[in-house]
Design a protein around this motif. Sequence first.
Motif, short mmCIF file in Angstrom:
data_model
loop_
_atom_site.label_atom_id
_atom_site.label_comp_id
_atom_site.label_asym_id
_atom_site.label_seq_id
_atom_site.Cartn_x
_atom_site.Cartn_y
_atom_site.Cartn_z
N UNK A 18 -5.16 10.35 -35.23
CA UNK A 18 -5.27 11.30 -34.13
C UNK A 18 -6.24 12.43 -34.45
N UNK A 19 -6.17 13.00 -35.66
CA UNK A 19 -7.09 14.10 -35.98
C UNK A 19 -8.52 13.58 -36.13
N UNK A 20 -8.67 12.35 -36.60
CA UNK A 20 -10.01 11.78 -36.71
C UNK A 20 -10.63 11.56 -35.33
N UNK A 21 -9.85 11.03 -34.39
CA UNK A 21 -10.37 10.83 -33.05
C UNK A 21 -10.68 12.16 -32.38
N UNK A 22 -9.80 13.13 -32.53
CA UNK A 22 -10.03 14.45 -31.96
C UNK A 22 -11.34 15.05 -32.50
N UNK A 23 -11.54 14.97 -33.80
CA UNK A 23 -12.77 15.51 -34.39
C UNK A 23 -14.01 14.78 -33.88
N UNK A 24 -13.93 13.47 -33.81
CA UNK A 24 -15.08 12.68 -33.33
C UNK A 24 -15.42 13.04 -31.89
#
Length: 173
Positions: A18-24
């Motif tokens: 989730x945090x990776x997708x949010x950052x991307x």
Amino acid sequence: MRLRPADPPAPGLALVAAVALDEAMRRHAPDAALSIKWPNDLMLGSAKLAGILLERSGEAVVAGFGVNLASAPDVPGRTTAALGAAVGPEALCETLADCFAAWLARWRADGLEPVRQQWMARAYPDGTALRVAMPGAEAVDGVYRGLTADGALRLETATETIEVRAGDVFLIS
């Protein structure tokens, strides 16, 4: 990805994803009103923009990301959104792969806590009204009170604070 013996507990990977997708997504659409909804949906305003599904088989975990880039499906009972022309699928995939690798490395090196802190920084504010439908139980209304140390949703109801480890979460407007 393949789990390693020294890895933190695997359920934390939902927060990593989730945090990776949010950052991307923020890299490609920095002005979009994005937030994470527990455990691993990405919202654009109050509408679902993306969802993540993790499947485990033995020591392998596959993360699938469904992002509404050009259009959003009609889903009965749910509001959905699309990002529009801000990013194409190839560019997003490259950015997401980089972000996921970085957050995975951090999870492996430092445990769940920095991931949990980032997740909470990108989620709805403390006190947000939620409805949670847990497997085999009636839906429960309450307010968001953060995440436990192991990533469970903390929901304060009228009578108690419960830890939600599985269920569908809906924002109450």
